[in-house]
Design a protein around this motif. Structure first.
Motif, PDB file in Angstrom:
ATOM      1  N   TRP A  48       0.763  -1.035   0.080  1.00  0.00           N
ATOM      2  CA  TRP A  48      -0.085  -0.045  -0.047  1.00  0.00           C
ATOM      3  C   TRP A  48       1.002   1.321   0.284  1.00  0.00           C
ATOM      4  O   TRP A  48       2.019   0.952   0.412  1.00  0.00           O
ATOM      5  N   GLN A  49       0.154   2.370  -0.209  1.00  0.00           N
ATOM      6  CA  GLN A  49       0.852   3.518  -0.359  1.00  0.00           C
ATOM      7  C   GLN A  49       0.456   4.368   0.884  1.00  0.00           C
ATOM      8  O   GLN A  49      -0.668   4.402   1.042  1.00  0.00           O
ATOM      9  N   GLU A  50       1.358   5.192   1.475  1.00  0.00           N
ATOM     10  CA  GLU A  50       1.022   6.024   2.559  1.00  0.00           C
ATOM     11  C   GLU A  50       1.733   7.393   2.311  1.00  0.00           C
ATOM     12  O   GLU A  50       2.874   7.479   1.601  1.00  0.00           O
ATOM     13  N   VAL A  51       1.170   8.463   2.672  1.00  0.00           N
ATOM     14  CA  VAL A  51       1.753   9.609   2.790  1.00  0.00           C
ATOM     15  C   VAL A  51       2.571  10.095   4.140  1.00  0.00           C
ATOM     16  O   VAL A  51       1.842   9.964   5.159  1.00  0.00           O
ATOM     17  N   ASP A  86      11.111  15.314   6.642  1.00  0.00           N
ATOM     18  CA  ASP A  86      12.160  16.482   6.663  1.00  0.00           C
ATOM     19  C   ASP A  86      11.101  17.822   6.283  1.00  0.00           C
ATOM     20  O   ASP A  86      11.255  18.589   5.355  1.00  0.00           O
ATOM     21  N   GLY A  87       9.916  17.832   6.559  1.00  0.00           N
ATOM     22  CA  GLY A  87       8.953  18.880   6.358  1.00  0.00           C
ATOM     23  C   GLY A  87       8.198  18.605   4.943  1.00  0.00           C
ATOM     24  O   GLY A  87       7.066  19.582   4.753  1.00  0.00           O
ATOM     25  N   GLU A  88       8.614  17.760   4.315  1.00  0.00           N
ATOM     26  CA  GLU A  88       7.886  17.654   2.788  1.00  0.00           C
ATOM     27  C   GLU A  88       7.033  16.248   2.971  1.00  0.00           C
ATOM     28  O   GLU A  88       7.203  15.386   3.427  1.00  0.00           O
ATOM     29  N   LYS A  89       5.716  16.290   2.352  1.00  0.00           N
ATOM     30  CA  LYS A  89       4.962  15.322   2.169  1.00  0.00           C
ATOM     31  C   LYS A  89       5.390  14.496   0.989  1.00  0.00           C
ATOM     32  O   LYS A  89       5.539  14.890  -0.056  1.00  0.00           O
ATOM     33  N   VAL A  90       5.841  12.972   1.342  1.00  0.00           N
ATOM     34  CA  VAL A  90       6.215  12.305   0.208  1.00  0.00           C
ATOM     35  C   VAL A  90       5.165  10.966   0.369  1.00  0.00           C
ATOM     36  O   VAL A  90       4.970  10.411   1.379  1.00  0.00           O
ATOM     37  N   ASN A  91       5.125  10.485  -0.915  1.00  0.00           N
ATOM     38  CA  ASN A  91       4.213   8.979  -1.119  1.00  0.00           C
ATOM     39  C   ASN A  91       5.303   8.070  -0.830  1.00  0.00           C
ATOM     40  O   ASN A  91       6.339   7.781  -1.418  1.00  0.00           O
ATOM     41  N   VAL A  92       5.061   7.048   0.310  1.00  0.00           N
ATOM     42  CA  VAL A  92       5.811   5.995   0.439  1.00  0.00           C
ATOM     43  C   VAL A  92       5.208   4.818   0.099  1.00  0.00           C
ATOM     44  O   VAL A  92       4.172   4.323   0.350  1.00  0.00           O
ATOM     45  N   GLN A  93       5.825   3.964  -0.292  1.00  0.00           N
ATOM     46  CA  GLN A  93       5.396   2.394  -0.897  1.00  0.00           C
ATOM     47  C   GLN A  93       5.759   1.684   0.428  1.00  0.00           C
ATOM     48  O   GLN A  93       6.815   1.467   0.518  1.00  0.00           O
ATOM     49  N   MET A  94       4.651   1.022   0.857  1.00  0.00           N
ATOM     50  CA  MET A  94       4.795   0.275   1.965  1.00  0.00           C
ATOM     51  C   MET A  94       4.443  -1.127   1.641  1.00  0.00           C
ATOM     52  O   MET A  94       3.712  -1.455   0.967  1.00  0.00           O
ATOM     53  N   ILE A  95       5.254  -2.242   2.472  1.00  0.00           N
ATOM     54  CA  ILE A  95       5.349  -3.624   1.927  1.00  0.00           C
ATOM     55  C   ILE A  95       5.413  -4.292   3.333  1.00  0.00           C
ATOM     56  O   ILE A  95       6.075  -4.091   4.119  1.00  0.00           O
ATOM     57  N   SER A  96       4.344  -5.160   3.427  1.00  0.00           N
ATOM     58  CA  SER A  96       4.400  -6.088   4.756  1.00  0.00           C
ATOM     59  C   SER A  96       4.227  -7.582   4.220  1.00  0.00           C
ATOM     60  O   SER A  96       3.603  -7.921   3.329  1.00  0.00           O
ATOM     61  N   LYS A  97       5.227  -8.385   4.853  1.00  0.00           N
ATOM     62  CA  LYS A  97       5.103  -9.762   4.565  1.00  0.00           C
ATOM     63  C   LYS A  97       5.168 -10.533   5.697  1.00  0.00           C
ATOM     64  O   LYS A  97       6.094 -10.308   6.755  1.00  0.00           O
ATOM     65  N   PRO A  98       4.298 -11.512   6.064  1.00  0.00           N
ATOM     66  CA  PRO A  98       4.115 -12.149   7.311  1.00  0.00           C
ATOM     67  C   PRO A  98       5.266 -13.196   7.213  1.00  0.00           C
ATOM     68  O   PRO A  98       5.575 -13.919   6.297  1.00  0.00           O
ATOM     69  N   ILE A  99       5.840 -13.381   8.478  1.00  0.00           N
ATOM     70  CA  ILE A  99       6.737 -14.402   8.642  1.00  0.00           C
ATOM     71  C   ILE A  99       6.502 -15.363  10.070  1.00  0.00           C
ATOM     72  O   ILE A  99       5.968 -14.619  10.981  1.00  0.00           O
ATOM     73  N   SER A 100       6.547 -16.362   9.771  1.00  0.00           N
ATOM     74  CA  SER A 100       6.043 -17.233  10.855  1.00  0.00           C
ATOM     75  C   SER A 100       7.265 -18.292  11.141  1.00  0.00           C
ATOM     76  O   SER A 100       7.825 -19.011  10.050  1.00  0.00           O
ATOM     77  N   THR A 101       7.478 -18.718  12.251  1.00  0.00           N
ATOM     78  CA  THR A 101       8.352 -20.036  12.711  1.00  0.00           C
ATOM     79  C   THR A 101       7.373 -20.946  13.248  1.00  0.00           C
ATOM     80  O   THR A 101       6.783 -20.771  14.404  1.00  0.00           O
ATOM     81  N   THR A 102       7.756 -22.270  12.964  1.00  0.00           N
ATOM     82  CA  THR A 102       6.948 -23.279  13.568  1.00  0.00           C
ATOM     83  C   THR A 102       7.650 -24.238  14.090  1.00  0.00           C
ATOM     84  O   THR A 102       8.867 -24.567  13.725  1.00  0.00           O
ATOM     85  N   PHE A 103       7.333 -25.162  15.081  1.00  0.00           N
ATOM     86  CA  PHE A 103       8.106 -25.931  15.806  1.00  0.00           C
ATOM     87  C   PHE A 103       7.300 -27.206  15.831  1.00  0.00           C
ATOM     88  O   PHE A 103       6.078 -27.396  16.398  1.00  0.00           O
ATOM     89  N   ASP A 104       7.811 -28.396  15.107  1.00  0.00           N
ATOM     90  CA  ASP A 104       7.020 -29.618  15.103  1.00  0.00           C
ATOM     91  C   ASP A 104       7.465 -30.426  16.434  1.00  0.00           C
ATOM     92  O   ASP A 104       8.934 -30.699  16.449  1.00  0.00           O
ATOM     93  N   ALA A 105       6.673 -31.086  17.248  1.00  0.00           N
ATOM     94  CA  ALA A 105       7.241 -31.643  18.228  1.00  0.00           C
ATOM     95  C   ALA A 105       7.349 -33.329  17.750  1.00  0.00           C
ATOM     96  O   ALA A 105       7.061 -33.738  16.967  1.00  0.00           O
TER      97      ALA A 105
END
Length: 173
Positions: free
Chosen positions: A32-35, A39-58
């Motif tokens: 997604w994009q956020e404004v 440094d005092g200026e409005k800038v469009n920023v490309q945001m990226i979120s990726k889920p990471i999970s660690t599993t443990f098998d008994a």
């Protein structure tokens, strides 16, 4: 012709009104994009979120858990109203292992008042490799990050879930 023009205007209006809607492909990555104000200026920023999970098998057969010593190295920084904490968990006493620790975050508000928040984190591994993770926490309305500390619990900070090793190379003597 007039009906087609109205549909285009409606489509453009809905797109223009909701430019920050997240797009989530099949692999769980959100973009997604956020404004942001940098440094005092409005800038469009490309945001990226990726889920990471660690599993443990008994294991299929019960394993007696033995205590081990884990070393946790941290780096931390503030990004606007978020706190990023990078942790590296090192354990040279055994291969497969798991544990937990507490992240203590100290922040300061505009009035200069200090606040400490605690977050419980867990880790696990099924080999001899170090575990690296980045956790994100909210500033909870505060403006300044003062410090981050890692506090292992008295019980459960590091437990071997497989065979113990005697050296840092992960080989038994």
């Amino acid at each position: 012709m007039k009906k087609n023009l109205i549909l285009v205007v409606i489509a453009c209006s809905s797109w223009c009104l909701f430019p920050a809607a997240a797009v989530e492909p099949d692999n769980g990555v959100k973009k997604w994009q956020e404004v942001k104000k940098i440094d005092g200026e409005k800038v469009n920023v490309q945001m990226i979120s990726k889920p990471i999970s660690t599993t443990f098998d008994a294991p299929a057969t019960p394993v007696e858990l033995t205590a081990c010593a884990a070393n946790i190295v941290t780096d931390y920084w503030q990004e606007d109203d978020l706190i990023k904490v990078e942790t590296l968990v090192e354990n040279t006493q055994c291969g497969p292992s798991k544990g937990r620790y507490t992240v203590k975050v100290r922040t300061r508000n505009d009035a200069g008042d200090l606040n400490t928040s605690k977050y419980q984190e867990q880790w696990s591994r099924d080999d001899n490799g170090d575990i690296k993770a980045i956790h994100t926490y909210s500033m909870n309305g505060h403006k300044e990050l003062v410090r981050v500390r890692i506090q292992p619990p008295f019980n459960g900070a590091c437990l071997c879930t497989g065979e113990n090793t005697d050296g840092p190379s992960g080989q038994s003597n």
